[in-house]
Write a protein that holds these residues in place. Structure first.
Motif, mmCIF file in Angstrom:
data_model
loop_
_atom_site.group_PDB
_atom_site.id
_atom_site.type_symbol
_atom_site.label_atom_id
_atom_site.label_comp_id
_atom_site.label_asym_id
_atom_site.label_seq_id
_atom_site.Cartn_x
_atom_site.Cartn_y
_atom_site.Cartn_z
ATOM 1 N N LEU A 335 -17.618 -7.127 -3.153
ATOM 2 C CA LEU A 335 -18.062 -6.828 -1.801
ATOM 3 C C LEU A 335 -17.534 -5.481 -1.329
ATOM 4 C CD1 LEU A 335 -17.605 -10.406 -0.374
ATOM 5 C CD2 LEU A 335 -19.770 -9.130 -0.338
ATOM 6 N N ALA A 336 -16.295 -5.160 -1.690
ATOM 7 C CA ALA A 336 -15.720 -3.879 -1.279
ATOM 8 C C ALA A 336 -16.521 -2.706 -1.840
ATOM 9 C CB ALA A 336 -14.260 -3.793 -1.714
ATOM 10 N N ARG A 337 -16.999 -2.841 -3.066
ATOM 11 C CA ARG A 337 -17.827 -1.773 -3.651
ATOM 12 C C ARG A 337 -19.128 -1.615 -2.879
ATOM 13 N NH1 ARG A 337 -15.670 -4.119 -8.434
ATOM 14 N NH2 ARG A 337 -17.538 -5.394 -8.765
ATOM 15 N N ALA A 338 -19.746 -2.733 -2.526
ATOM 16 C CA ALA A 338 -20.994 -2.680 -1.759
ATOM 17 C C ALA A 338 -20.760 -2.089 -0.376
ATOM 18 C CB ALA A 338 -21.589 -4.083 -1.646
ATOM 19 N N GLN A 339 -19.645 -2.434 0.252
ATOM 20 C CA GLN A 339 -19.326 -1.896 1.576
ATOM 21 C C GLN A 339 -19.158 -0.384 1.527
ATOM 22 O OE1 GLN A 339 -15.890 -4.304 2.107
ATOM 23 N NE2 GLN A 339 -17.094 -6.159 2.415
ATOM 24 N N SER A 340 -18.524 0.107 0.472
ATOM 25 C CA SER A 340 -18.334 1.556 0.334
ATOM 26 C C SER A 340 -19.673 2.276 0.256
ATOM 27 C CB SER A 340 -17.495 1.871 -0.905
ATOM 28 O OG SER A 340 -16.183 1.384 -0.773
ATOM 29 N N ARG A 341 -20.603 1.705 -0.505
ATOM 30 C CA ARG A 341 -21.929 2.324 -0.618
ATOM 31 C C ARG A 341 -22.647 2.320 0.727
ATOM 32 N NH1 ARG A 341 -21.947 -0.797 -5.396
ATOM 33 N NH2 ARG A 341 -23.318 -2.355 -4.431
ATOM 34 N N LEU A 342 -22.601 1.190 1.425
ATOM 35 C CA LEU A 342 -23.287 1.084 2.711
ATOM 36 C C LEU A 342 -22.659 2.006 3.749
ATOM 37 C CD1 LEU A 342 -23.776 -2.778 2.819
ATOM 38 C CD2 LEU A 342 -25.628 -1.085 2.879
ATOM 39 N N LEU A 343 -21.354 2.111 3.733
ATOM 40 C CA LEU A 343 -20.671 2.963 4.706
ATOM 41 C C LEU A 343 -21.023 4.430 4.476
ATOM 42 C CD1 LEU A 343 -18.747 2.924 7.074
ATOM 43 C CD2 LEU A 343 -16.830 2.846 5.460
ATOM 44 N N ALA A 344 -21.014 4.843 3.224
ATOM 45 C CA ALA A 344 -21.379 6.227 2.919
ATOM 46 C C ALA A 344 -22.819 6.516 3.335
ATOM 47 C CB ALA A 344 -21.197 6.496 1.425
ATOM 48 N N ARG A 345 -23.706 5.560 3.112
ATOM 49 C CA ARG A 345 -25.114 5.748 3.496
ATOM 50 C C ARG A 345 -25.265 5.782 5.012
ATOM 51 N NH1 ARG A 345 -29.337 8.403 3.275
ATOM 52 N NH2 ARG A 345 -31.220 7.338 3.986
ATOM 53 N N SER A 346 -24.443 4.995 5.721
ATOM 54 C CA SER A 346 -24.548 4.938 7.177
ATOM 55 C C SER A 346 -24.260 6.292 7.816
ATOM 56 C CB SER A 346 -23.577 3.890 7.730
ATOM 57 O OG SER A 346 -23.897 2.609 7.261
ATOM 58 N N VAL A 347 -23.385 7.078 7.199
ATOM 59 C CA VAL A 347 -23.082 8.418 7.707
ATOM 60 C C VAL A 347 -24.346 9.259 7.759
ATOM 61 C CG1 VAL A 347 -21.799 10.544 7.268
ATOM 62 C CG2 VAL A 347 -20.699 8.317 6.926
ATOM 63 N N GLU A 348 -25.188 9.107 6.745
ATOM 64 C CA GLU A 348 -26.422 9.891 6.681
ATOM 65 C C GLU A 348 -27.449 9.425 7.715
ATOM 66 O OE1 GLU A 348 -26.217 12.424 4.834
ATOM 67 O OE2 GLU A 348 -24.430 11.780 3.728
ATOM 68 N N LEU A 349 -27.294 8.204 8.207
ATOM 69 C CA LEU A 349 -28.282 7.630 9.130
ATOM 70 C C LEU A 349 -27.974 7.907 10.590
ATOM 71 C CD1 LEU A 349 -28.840 4.147 7.430
ATOM 72 C CD2 LEU A 349 -30.251 6.204 7.228
ATOM 73 N N VAL A 350 -26.810 8.512 10.871
ATOM 74 C CA VAL A 350 -26.442 8.801 12.250
ATOM 75 C C VAL A 350 -26.504 10.310 12.488
ATOM 76 C CG1 VAL A 350 -23.954 8.923 11.775
ATOM 77 C CG2 VAL A 350 -24.743 8.343 14.060
ATOM 78 N N LYS A 351 -26.995 10.692 13.649
ATOM 79 C CA LYS A 351 -27.141 12.101 13.983
ATOM 80 C C LYS A 351 -25.779 12.785 14.121
ATOM 81 C CE LYS A 351 -31.356 11.635 16.796
ATOM 82 N NZ LYS A 351 -31.879 11.770 18.180
ATOM 83 N N PRO A 352 -25.710 14.089 13.889
ATOM 84 C CA PRO A 352 -24.498 14.817 14.257
ATOM 85 C C PRO A 352 -24.193 14.601 15.749
ATOM 86 C CG PRO A 352 -25.894 16.186 12.882
ATOM 87 C CD PRO A 352 -26.695 14.952 13.191
#
Length: 431
Positions: A335-352
């Motif tokens: 689960l920790a590996r999956a969370q890391s991937r999702l968290l990194a992707r979430s950065v790209e989904l939020v505006k500056p």
């Protein structure tokens, strides 16, 4: 014993087998059992309570059974489970001794285990006589906690905090409610306590759907801790928000009530059906989309992103005691590996300049603090936006030194407790 009583205990026996030997989550096993619908509501409630009690108190129950056997060694699995169900009734549910013992013996006969009727009768009659004294001598919290969880919590939080966690798990959690509006009025109508954060709290038990306001869509069930992440975005009116891993939809509903334009995303179309059903009952509107948040490509990023990442749910053991029995250390790592991937992707989904809130209902640091520390080290576009006690209705105990929310079972005992949760609020730096 009535036929319905035997049927209910037979269902409980099946559910216990599914959880303990097939690692099926209790709620999934409960919903899927083919004979459950034929039971009366009262019997269904008894089945749920009985199995949950065995799962919550399994270490204590097994120690009592072992001490009550004439010879060392446990009986075969099905007989062991019948003894567990009987012991839970005798010691923890205050079932009359004659009823608990007789039903267990008749269940053995009904399940082709008649040769074991004498053993079941003898063991349970002894536990009926001595069980209360046995329980009083036991270290209940430690006995009911798997070694790997006890050691991980002790390493992270120390012995005293860990004691608070495992002792909180011995008790069923209260019923927490989030209202669309007028929390004071609904507290009075529902006979609930208004918590500092605006959630309402009632004792556990009873039929939720029969409470005032349920059918009218005025509120929904949501633990105090689970209600906090959506409160941390500030003014959301007319802002675009992505709610990632959104099912069952409680946080989606909060975001909509706060005025956001919400896209609720979950990879499971089946789980999204529940989000849609809940929004319909609540008379709220959001875009609901079946997609994998780790690869989803929106037309443009959002003003805010809420990532309620899939996790081990070790913070929700008060509500889901099967977690003690079905989760393993390997699950945490995966689960920790999956969370890391999702968290990194979430950065790209939020505006500056936008806000990202990450949360899990886990008390494993690998799924919380470690995730945020790693992200901030690797991605300098993100910075912490510390949470303040004022944003939590004045509650300071769950806020750690980094300004993250780290609630633990055992905290806020004077209010009736809280689930374990981790919440971090981040801001993407302007370009």
């Amino acid at each position: 014993m009535t036929d319905t009583s035997l049927a209910a205990r037979g269902v409980a026996l099946d559910l216990l087998r599914d959880v303990l030997r097939k690692s099926v989550p209790f709620d999934d096993a409960f919903d899927a059992h083919p004979e459950l619908a034929a039971l009366q509501p009262r019997d269904r409630g008894f089945v749920r309570l009985l199995v949950a009690t065995v799962l919550r108190r399994l270490g204590q129950i097994d120690e009592m059974i072992q001490a009550s056997l004439a010879k060392p060694g446990l009986p075969k699995a099905a007989i062991h489970d019948m003894l567990r169900l009987g012991t839970a009734q005798l010691v923890f549910l205050n079932t009359p001794a004659h009823a608990a013992v007789d039903t267990a013996v008749e269940l053995a006969a009904a399940r082709n285990a008649a040769p074991y009727k004498g053993l079941i009768n003898a063991v349970l009659r002894r536990i009926g006589r001595e069980g209360a004294e046995m329980a009083a001598r036991q270290d209940a919290g430690r006995l009911n906690t798997p070694d790997w969880l006890w050691l991980s919590w002790r390493s992270a939080y120390g012995t005293a905090r860990t004691r608070g966690i495992v002792e909180a798990h011995l008790h069923e959690a209260p019923l927490d409610i989030t209202v669309k509006s007028d929390p004071e009025g609904w507290a009075e109508r529902l006979g609930a306590t208004l918590l500092p954060t605006g959630s309402l709290r009632r004792p556990p038990g009873g039929s939720v759907i029969e409470l005032p306001g349920f059918e009218d869509g005025e509120w929904w069930i949501q633990d105090l801790a689970a209600s906090l992440p959506a409160k941390l975005f500030g003014d959301l009116r007319a802002k675009r928000v992505f709610d990632l891993c959104a099912a069952p939809g409680g946080k989606t509903a909060q975001l909509v009530v706060q005025g956001a334009q919400v896209t609720a995303i979950d990879r499971s179309a089946r789980r999204l059906e529940r989000v849609t059903e809940n929004l319909k009952r609540l008379r709220l509107e959001a875009e609901v989309l079946a997609a994998d948040a780790a690869t989803w490509e929106p037309e443009e990023p959002a003003d805010a992103v809420l990532l309620d990442a899939p996790c081990s749910a070790t913070g929700a053991i008060r509500r889901h005691p099967d977690i003690l029995r079905v989760k393993t250390p390997d699950d945490i790592a995966k689960l920790a590996r999956a969370q890391s991937r999702l968290l990194a992707r979430s950065v790209e989904l939020v505006k500056p300049g936008g806000t990202l809130v990450y949360c899990t209902c886990s008390i494993q640091p690998e799924e919380g603090e470690a995730q945020i520390a790693r992200l901030l080290e690797q991605d300098k576009r993100m910075e912490r936006w510390p949470v303040t006690a004022e944003e939590l209705g004045g509650l300071s105990e769950p806020i750690n030194e980094a300004g993250e929310v780290r609630s633990l079972p055992g905290m806020l005992a004077d209010l009736g407790g809280i689930d374990g949760f981790f919440i971090a609020r981040l801001r993407r730096r302007p370009n």
